[in-house]
Design a protein around this motif. Sequence first.
Motif, PDB file in Angstrom:
ATOM      1  N   ILE A 583     -35.533  61.025  35.224  1.00 22.72           N
ATOM      2  CA  ILE A 583     -35.593  60.675  36.638  1.00 22.72           C
ATOM      3  C   ILE A 583     -36.927  59.993  36.886  1.00 22.72           C
ATOM      4  O   ILE A 583     -37.975  60.497  36.489  1.00 22.72           O
ATOM      5  N   GLU A 584     -36.869  58.819  37.494  1.00 23.74           N
ATOM      6  CA  GLU A 584     -38.060  58.027  37.762  1.00 23.74           C
ATOM      7  C   GLU A 584     -38.137  57.736  39.248  1.00 23.74           C
ATOM      8  O   GLU A 584     -37.132  57.811  39.970  1.00 23.74           O
ATOM      9  N   VAL A 585     -39.332  57.369  39.709  1.00 22.89           N
ATOM     10  CA  VAL A 585     -39.513  57.081  41.124  1.00 22.89           C
ATOM     11  C   VAL A 585     -40.393  55.854  41.280  1.00 22.89           C
ATOM     12  O   VAL A 585     -41.363  55.667  40.539  1.00 22.89           O
ATOM     13  N   GLN A 586     -40.038  55.025  42.228  1.00 25.87           N
ATOM     14  CA  GLN A 586     -40.847  53.884  42.629  1.00 25.87           C
ATOM     15  C   GLN A 586     -41.062  53.985  44.132  1.00 25.87           C
ATOM     16  O   GLN A 586     -40.100  54.135  44.898  1.00 25.87           O
ATOM     17  N   SER A 587     -42.330  53.899  44.537  1.00 24.52           N
ATOM     18  CA  SER A 587     -42.608  54.058  45.969  1.00 24.52           C
ATOM     19  C   SER A 587     -43.971  53.460  46.284  1.00 24.52           C
ATOM     20  O   SER A 587     -44.852  53.381  45.428  1.00 24.52           O
ATOM     21  N   ALA A 588     -44.107  53.045  47.515  1.00 24.16           N
ATOM     22  CA  ALA A 588     -45.382  52.572  48.038  1.00 24.16           C
ATOM     23  C   ALA A 588     -45.382  52.823  49.535  1.00 24.16           C
ATOM     24  O   ALA A 588     -44.327  52.752  50.184  1.00 24.16           O
ATOM     25  N   PRO A 589     -46.533  53.146  50.109  1.00 29.93           N
ATOM     26  CA  PRO A 589     -46.590  53.394  51.553  1.00 29.93           C
ATOM     27  C   PRO A 589     -46.033  52.222  52.349  1.00 29.93           C
ATOM     28  O   PRO A 589     -46.382  51.063  52.121  1.00 29.93           O
ATOM     29  N   GLN A 591     -43.076  50.997  52.205  1.00 27.58           N
ATOM     30  CA  GLN A 591     -42.045  50.223  51.511  1.00 27.58           C
ATOM     31  C   GLN A 591     -40.885  51.072  51.019  1.00 27.58           C
ATOM     32  O   GLN A 591     -40.048  50.596  50.255  1.00 27.58           O
ATOM     33  N   GLY A 592     -40.828  52.320  51.439  1.00 26.45           N
ATOM     34  CA  GLY A 592     -39.713  53.163  51.047  1.00 26.45           C
ATOM     35  C   GLY A 592     -39.867  53.727  49.639  1.00 26.45           C
ATOM     36  O   GLY A 592     -40.881  53.526  48.956  1.00 26.45           O
ATOM     37  N   THR A 593     -38.825  54.425  49.219  1.00 24.76           N
ATOM     38  CA  THR A 593     -38.839  55.111  47.929  1.00 24.76           C
ATOM     39  C   THR A 593     -37.486  54.960  47.262  1.00 24.76           C
ATOM     40  O   THR A 593     -36.446  55.011  47.933  1.00 24.76           O
ATOM     41  N   THR A 594     -37.489  54.793  45.946  1.00 22.95           N
ATOM     42  CA  THR A 594     -36.248  54.740  45.181  1.00 22.95           C
ATOM     43  C   THR A 594     -36.364  55.660  43.972  1.00 22.95           C
ATOM     44  O   THR A 594     -37.310  55.553  43.185  1.00 22.95           O
ATOM     45  N   PHE A 595     -35.413  56.592  43.868  1.00 24.91           N
ATOM     46  CA  PHE A 595     -35.304  57.456  42.693  1.00 24.91           C
ATOM     47  C   PHE A 595     -34.193  56.904  41.797  1.00 24.91           C
ATOM     48  O   PHE A 595     -33.122  56.528  42.287  1.00 24.91           O
ATOM     49  N   ARG A 596     -34.470  56.857  40.510  1.00 26.53           N
ATOM     50  CA  ARG A 596     -33.470  56.381  39.547  1.00 26.53           C
ATOM     51  C   ARG A 596     -33.222  57.459  38.509  1.00 26.53           C
ATOM     52  O   ARG A 596     -34.141  57.893  37.811  1.00 26.53           O
ATOM     53  N   ILE A 597     -31.952  57.882  38.421  1.00 30.58           N
ATOM     54  CA  ILE A 597     -31.520  58.862  37.426  1.00 30.58           C
ATOM     55  C   ILE A 597     -30.810  58.123  36.298  1.00 30.58           C
ATOM     56  O   ILE A 597     -29.914  57.310  36.555  1.00 30.58           O
TER      57      ILE A 597
END
Length: 744
Positions: A583-589, A591-597
């Motif tokens: 499980i990985e996460v990409q996020s920035a203040p 700009q939202g957040t996306t979790f990838r499984i």
Amino acid sequence: MGGVDVFQIPEAWCAVDAAGAICRANAASVGRFGSDPKGQPATELFGPSVCDALARVRASGQPEAIEGLRGLRWFLSRSGDEVHCLGLPGRSGIVGRALTLVARGAPLPDVLREVTRDVAATWPGTHCVIELWDAEGPMLLTAAPGAAPKGSALLEAAPTPGMHELGPGSPLVKALGAPLGLHHATLFAFDVRGPALRGAVALFLPEPTGAPPGIVSALGDLVAAAVRAWDVEREGRDVAERYRLVTEATQHAIYDWDVQSDLLQWTSRVSEVFGHKVTDELAHEAWWTQWLHGDDLPRVTQSLARALSSGERFWTAEYRFRCADGRYAWVFDRGAIVYDGSRRPVRMVGVMEDISRDRELQSQLNLASRLAAVGSLASGVAHELNNPLTWVTSNLGFAIEELQRLHQENKEARERADEALDALDDARAGAERIAQIVSDLRTFARSDSEELHAVSANRAVDSALAMAHNELRHRGRVVRDLKPLPAVLANEARLCQAVLNLLLNAAWSLAASPGAINEVRVATFTDERGEAIIEVGDTGAGIPPDVLPRIFDPFFSTKPTGEGLGLGLSVAHSIITGIGGTIEVQSAPGQGTTFRIKLPVLKRALDAPAPAPAPKSTSRRGNLVVIDDESAILVAFQRLLGEAHDLRVFERGLDALPSLKENPADLIFCDVMMPELTVAELYQRICDAAPGLGGRVIFMTGGAFTDAARDFLAKTHATVLEKPFSPQYLREVLAAHLEPSGAG
């Protein structure tokens, strides 16, 4: 003694006999007591504290030092039936100088050598030798340079405690006195710490007149007192060092409260833990009480007062304590109370432990326990809902079919029939939605199982979306993009839980933004390596870079206190990694957040549409038995199948057995959770009723399996009909098992 007046010792000394009277005394004691004390009771000369100490020394044999008459410090030691008393005027005199060295941390040999030098300076023409030994042999011998013999010189000359006079022929005198022109000696042997440590003092003289035994025994008492004082100082230094190490090692604030003077001392941890600087303000109880939470103050102070007044040994309390930054920390306080001889509290030493995190964790665990209890009840709730849903959907299907038939037969009633059919279709759609919610609830309730099997990731995502629907619908738009996926090796309930946690996290991140611009994106697809991908993204506030590395830590949360356990993302991470995924996460203040499984896949696909089975003829009339403890379900079966088949229905399994034995059925629909008999027992009774009946059983269940029932169904490989089921699905199952040519 070469003209030396041995009665000029400045310290007062006397001996108390077994009867408690003064039996011997030196000249200095006359000045201290105002008259010759010999023959007088000790109780009339000394204060109560000295007399109490006399009794203890006589009973234990252990020397003591205690403040007493006219400000003197009395050193008491037992010798035979006597207790010797040496009074020191402050820090003056031989013993005073010795004790000063002790207090400064000087080694014991240096202290005792200083005593021998003081004796020589006080009485010129004499020489003093001191020896200590324990069970292993001599420990210390002070003697003139070049005059120290090997072995235990004084012990050989005085093998037993007491006074010994030695002349020119004594080996001890020849070895230690003669080289100095001293041919006589008075030796006093004594116990320092009982038999474990013994000592001796020898005073060497030039003339045979000898020294009064009281002077030499006084020197012996002096040595015993010096050794005892050195022991006390050493123990005190050891205790102080241990205390320092303990205060450095512990994370708690330690306090020492003098109850009578109200002097309150703290270790530096009070600053590190609670933020309060160690200043003079901390030195009183009032400083502590001012920081207690107002709701806790009466309870805590009253319990402390009760403990002090009732003679309790320990006091404990939990309360809220205000820190320097204004927040309140939960504290566990435990103090040990010390009392004087009259049972008056004089001191309390204790520890203040910050248990805020423990209480928060306990609160979270309590909530988790309640949630677990709700989860364990969910399967039972689903079972209770599925049974009535079964007859609701069955009866709705039956009613719709009947109205459709009437609609065709009676043209005049078509308009009214159309309206009724629309209403029934709406009711059926609602029932099917309820059935789906119950199905999702059952799936989620099984999340304690760790068994892995081929799972449709899309089905798990659908279930998670259904359960998160109410949380998401008021906060933003849900965008679904689910592509067909290969099967993954997972636990459907646990995978559903992981995705649900990500959806709820997305919902919370959207809470502060206007709903019109919010969006939660859920997508599934396979990447270039063929792995199954589940993405959950949101247009929320995003995660700050300094927080991002910690989001999967257990109990870490950026939510306000009471609005989250801090376990959602940690549990999701644990579930995914536990089944071999990532499980990985990409996020920035901003700009939202996306979790990838990412999940490893199996060979075959579960989500591709399967070819429809060829319809089977159901023209043959079947001989059917239905066993279910819900009478409404039996009525629904009769309405749906009663015209086309011969149907026997039973609310009790035991009632069905005689009928099956007499007239075996083509198919037997049997509920899994029946009263009186377990599913395994009822199945065995059915098998025993007639040959071949075991292969004709179709089990029905609304959930709430027991472990035993689940194991049984897995072993028998029997067909299981999940409640609620539609009339059409029931007929399809019937067609699949009831061959036109005969029972199968």
